[in-house]
Design an enzyme around this catalytic site. Structure first.
Site, PDB file in Angstrom:
ATOM      1  N   ARG A 116       0.315  -3.584  -7.255  1.00 48.10           N
ATOM      2  CA  ARG A 116      -0.562  -4.453  -6.471  1.00 48.10           C
ATOM      3  C   ARG A 116      -1.672  -4.988  -7.359  1.00 48.10           C
ATOM      4  NH1 ARG A 116      -3.589  -1.817  -2.992  1.00 48.10           N
ATOM      5  NH2 ARG A 116      -4.208  -3.708  -1.940  1.00 48.10           N
ATOM      6  N   LYS A 181      -2.239   9.613  -7.536  1.00 48.79           N
ATOM      7  CA  LYS A 181      -1.219   8.716  -6.966  1.00 48.79           C
ATOM      8  C   LYS A 181       0.186   9.204  -7.303  1.00 48.79           C
ATOM      9  CE  LYS A 181      -0.248   3.844  -6.581  1.00 48.79           C
ATOM     10  NZ  LYS A 181      -0.925   2.590  -6.306  1.00 48.79           N
ATOM     11  N   ARG A 316     -11.964   2.644  -2.608  1.00 48.98           N
ATOM     12  CA  ARG A 316     -12.162   3.902  -3.343  1.00 48.98           C
ATOM     13  C   ARG A 316     -13.244   4.710  -2.644  1.00 48.98           C
ATOM     14  NH1 ARG A 316     -15.419   0.457  -6.579  1.00 48.98           N
ATOM     15  NH2 ARG A 316     -17.399   1.460  -7.079  1.00 48.98           N
TER      16      ARG A 316
HETATM   17  C1  BTN Z   1       1.144  -0.307  -6.334  1.00 46.84           C
HETATM   18  O1  BTN Z   1       0.416  -0.936  -7.117  1.00 46.84           O
HETATM   19  O2  BTN Z   1       0.775   0.754  -5.835  1.00 46.84           O
HETATM   20  C2  BTN Z   1       2.511  -0.816  -5.973  1.00 46.84           C
HETATM   21  C3  BTN Z   1       3.550  -0.351  -6.953  1.00 46.84           C
HETATM   22  C4  BTN Z   1       4.934  -0.833  -6.616  1.00 46.84           C
HETATM   23  C5  BTN Z   1       5.933  -0.544  -7.721  1.00 46.84           C
HETATM   24  C6  BTN Z   1       7.331  -0.850  -7.298  1.00 46.84           C
HETATM   25  S1  BTN Z   1       8.520  -0.205  -8.432  1.00 46.84           S
HETATM   26  C7  BTN Z   1       9.778  -1.076  -7.609  1.00 46.84           C
HETATM   27  C8  BTN Z   1       9.228  -2.439  -7.258  1.00 46.84           C
HETATM   28  N1  BTN Z   1       9.371  -3.345  -8.376  1.00 46.84           N
HETATM   29  C9  BTN Z   1       8.191  -3.710  -8.890  1.00 46.84           C
HETATM   30  O3  BTN Z   1       8.051  -4.475  -9.866  1.00 46.84           O
HETATM   31  N2  BTN Z   1       7.207  -3.124  -8.222  1.00 46.84           N
HETATM   32  C10 BTN Z   1       7.696  -2.319  -7.139  1.00 46.84           C
END
Ligand code: BTN
Length: 321
Positions: A116, A181, A316
């Site tokens: 994100r 996380k 946060r």
């Molecule tokens: C976050 O920032 O918390 C979201 C992370 C999401 C990662 C997943 S891995 C599978 C899918 N492909 C990506 O490029 N991102 C999501």
């Protein structure tokens, strides 16, 4: 390269001759592929004269045939890729090529995994889960309300079913254990949200990666293996995740988010906590009240409740919270 890796995944010794015979290539070609495995995937391979080659530690690769044979519902087609830029990007490309939804794209490695707010999602080979589910959404924008929070609930249940305790959710859709996380969710839309569109539900779970192995992640993190004290079978995790997603997405489709709101809040780690919301350059301090029926954050700011929603926001805890 993948067939060679499948032969080596047991972590036992295999002679160059046996590998060549199984793959139908020369010993020199086997040697070339072994070097490529080491260089491209960062997988250390031991060579012992008279015994052959073996991986430093055994691997359990994602396997389409195991996933299909599990017989578990739902029967979403699952495609496993060796390496891809991002499973979400690949899912969007497949949609453009008219692949009918639902379907799931998995990869052993992402070279440009997306998180994100423009962040990178660190995605080493064969350690974690990089999962994208594509769904067709027909009910217009209402079908999207609270969707990412519902995905978080399904993910939480799958993680708990594998034995991880102490996991909870952080608005909008992080999964944390003891403030670290463990998993994240990235939803992306294709098409017209007011009419018929597709949503790509991207999920990244830190499964077998161990803290210490990677210094490049810019926030506190943990993995299922670190929490459980043993490695996790990712094929089993995919089946559980599919199952929980199908249950929760169906409930969300039929009843909307408002029926799942209480359950979400009871799993929200930061209910009632003093927190700071970052919205672009703005920092807003308040006390977390929960979410509304659309999944927006309810924050008590100077005695007045305010609502916040949108992908660019992040929350946060205040240091003294
Ligand atoms: C976050 O920032 O918390 C979201 C992370 C999401 C990662 C997943 S891995 C599978 C899918 N492909 C990506 O490029 N991102 C999501």
């Amino acid at each position: 390269m993948l067939p060679l890796l499948r032969l080596l995944q047991d972590g036992r010794f295999h002679s160059g001759e046996a590998l060549g015979a199984a793959l139908g290539v020369s010993r020199a070609a086997v040697w070339k592929q072994l070097r490529a495995l080491e260089a491209e995937l960062g997988l250390p391979i031991h060579k012992v004269r008279g015994r052959g080659y073996r991986l430093e530690s055994p691997l359990r690769l994602l396997d389409e045939s195991i996933l299909a044979a599990s017989g578990a519902r739902p029967h979403w087609p699952v495609m496993v890729l060796h390496s891809v830029d991002s499973t979400n990007s690949e899912a969007l490309r497949r949609l453009e090529r008219q692949l009918p939804a639902p379907f799931v794209v998995l990869a052993e490695q992402q070279t440009s995994g997306r998180g994100r707010r423009g962040r990178t999602w660190v995605s080493p080979f064969a350690e974690n889960l990089y999962y994208s589910l594509v769904l067709r959404v027909e009910g217009g924008v209402r079908q999207l309300e609270g969707l990412s929070l519902v995905v978080g609930l399904a993910l939480l249940h799958a993680i708990r079913a594998m034995g991880v305790v102490g996991a909870g959710l952080k608005w909008p859709n992080d999964l944390l254990v003891n403030g670290r996380k463990l998993a994240g969710i990235l939803l992306e839309l294709s098409g017209d949200p007011a009419d018929v569109c597709h949503v790509v539900i991207g999920i990244g779970i830190n499964v077998n990666m161990l803290p210490g192995a990677l210094q490049v992640i810019d926030q506190p993190w943990t993995s299922m293996r670190a929490e459980l004290g043993h490695g996790v079978d990712r094929n089993e995790l995919v089946s559980l995740l599919n199952e929980q997603l199908s249950i929760y997405l169906e409930r969300h489709r039929k009843e909307g988010f408002s029926r799942l709101l209480e359950e979400w809040q009871s799993n929200h780690l930061w209910q009632g906590r003093a927190a700071i919301l970052t919205a672009g350059a703005q920092q807003i301090e308040g006390v977390v009240q929960g979410v509304d029926s659309t999944g927006a954050l309810r924050l008590l700011v100077d005695g007045v409740e305010r609502l916040f929603s949108g992908g660019e926001l992040s929350l946060r805890l205040r240091n003294d919270s």
